[in-house]
Design an enzyme around this catalytic site. Structure first.
Site, PDB file in Angstrom:
ATOM      1  N   CYS A  79      52.494  46.587  35.979  1.00  0.00           N
ATOM      2  CA  CYS A  79      52.494  46.429  37.434  1.00  0.00           C
ATOM      3  C   CYS A  79      53.921  46.259  37.942  1.00  0.00           C
ATOM      4  O   CYS A  79      54.319  46.862  38.940  1.00  0.00           O
ATOM      5  CB  CYS A  79      51.639  45.229  37.839  1.00  0.00           C
ATOM      6  SG  CYS A  79      51.590  44.942  39.627  1.00  0.00           S
ATOM      7  N   CYS A 104      45.262  40.112  37.735  1.00  0.00           N
ATOM      8  CA  CYS A 104      44.910  39.929  39.138  1.00  0.00           C
ATOM      9  C   CYS A 104      43.572  40.551  39.509  1.00  0.00           C
ATOM     10  O   CYS A 104      42.796  39.967  40.272  1.00  0.00           O
ATOM     11  CB  CYS A 104      46.018  40.479  40.027  1.00  0.00           C
ATOM     12  SG  CYS A 104      46.384  42.221  39.767  1.00  0.00           S
TER      13      CYS A 104
END
Length: 386
Positions: free
Chosen positions: A66, A187
């Site tokens: 990410c 997440c």
């Protein structure tokens, strides 16, 4: 940034709360608040890799990807090219070899197309350094960030401790963010159970739990991809804890051992894929000597382990640990350090045999020579990397 589309998910998404908190902080500080979406980029560059790696029996780290593909690439370019930002600041506990003033003195250099032309642009490389708060250092997650982004990034928290940052927040009317728990884990999974989440996207592939010691079948599971090496295996009917030490994807066997310190959990050799080096590509010492001493970690906040790197022609490295390392797993990133500097990282693609496997192999060889017997069924794979 909004990277995960939670419209189809049940319950409230933590990202909505994050957005509200960020907007409130911006209001208190009287600075503009902008909301940008990278759901498409995240799906293609992070989540797809996440699923593919699990399907191959590996253990991915989407947080590192990410940062590489979204925060320090898509978002960075958005900030520089669309907002006209001079630099990007993030809340990571990390530092660079540049002072903040040096970051802002840099002029924007348009990105050039083509590797050959890029070689004519000579710049001093920016080093990624560990944060002052060793317990919160996040260079592990930044080990795949590009030079282009790193030289235009500042880390305001790099020289501070977590406790001092909380003190600053409390003194400046930001108490509402201090009440929140720290964000941990992946997440897009949040508080959900990883196994249940994966089975929403991957088809079950039932197999057996097999004892590494006597090769007896102890139970069944829904798929090798649901387990990572070193993980506790919940096997019905067994009170004592067993731990995953190997997997055979072709047969669907997950090999387990009794106890958290079984020798089958320890290995002293691994091979990475092509390493991303942050400041030197690759380090001069490694190029010159073909070997280099440094430290490695493959989990955030684990103690750094001394090791020796051996450079391969394809840019990968063999990592030989000074002491056997526990719970290594393919798909994780081996992150390398020299002193305070984070050198870069490479995905773990192969593992050497465990000490237990080597001992077992010697014992089997001796027994075979004496008795002329072949190996039993349900053996762990000879190449655990698959």
């Amino acid at each position: 940034m909004r990277n995960w589309d939670a419209l189809d998910e049940r319950g409230a998404c933590a990202a909505d709360r994050d957005c509200e908190d960020a907007a409130r902080v911006c209001h208190l500080l009287d600075i503009p608040f902008r909301h940008v979406t990278f759901v498409k980029e995240y799906w293609h560059d992070v989540f797809t890799d996440f699923l593919n790696e699990y399907e191959k029996g590996r253990t991915p780290n989407p947080d590192i990807l990410c940062n590489k593909h979204v925060k320090f690439k898509a978002f960075f370019r958005y900030a520089v090219e669309h907002l006209g930002a001079d630099a990007m600041a993030t809340g990571h506990y990390a530092r660079t070899s540049l002072e903040d003033e040096e970051v802002f003195e840099q002029k924007h250099v348009p990105r050039r197309e083509g590797l050959f032309r890029d070689r004519f642009e000579v710049r001093n490389a920016v080093k990624l350094l560990q944060g002052a708060d060793a317990a919160k250092d996040q260079t592990f997650f930044l080990s795949q960030v590009s030079q282009e982004a790193l030289r235009r990034t500042i880390f305001p928290l790099g020289g501070l401790t977590k406790g001092f940052v909380k003190k600053i927040a409390a003194e400046n009317g930001l108490g509402h963010v201090l009440q929140r728990k720290e964000s941990m884990g992946i997440c897009f999974i949040g508080k959900r159970h990883l196994e249940s989440f994966l089975l929403q996207y991957l088809q079950p592939r039932p197999g057996n739990f097999v004892s590494i010691e006597d090769h007896k079948v102890l139970g069944t599971h829904q798929g090798c991809f649901l387990f990572t090496l070193g993980q506790g295996a919940k096997i019905g009917g067994l009170r004592d804890p067993w731990y995953v030490v190997d997997k055979d994807l072709s047969r669907g066997d997950v090999f387990v051992a009794p106890g958290p310190d079984h020798p089958a959990l320890y290995r002293d050799l691994l091979r990475t894929g092509r390493v991303h080096w942050i400041a030197e590509e690759p380090p001069a010492q490694l190029v010159h000597d073909k070997m280099m001493e440094c430290h490695v970690r493959w989990r955030h906040q684990m103690a750094l382990a001394p090791c020796v790197l051996t450079l391969n022609q394809d840019g990968s490295v063999w990592v030989t640990a000074v002491k056997p390392m526990k719970s290594l797993a393919t798909g994780q990133f081996a992150v390398f350090y020299k002193g305070d500097e984070c050198l870069g990282s490479g995905k773990i693609m192969r593992l050497g045999p465990s000490a237990y496997t080597l001992q077992l192999g010697k014992s089997l060889s001796a027994a075979t020579r004496e008795a002329g017997q072949g190996p039993k069924s349900h053996r762990p794979p000879t190449d655990p990397a698959n």
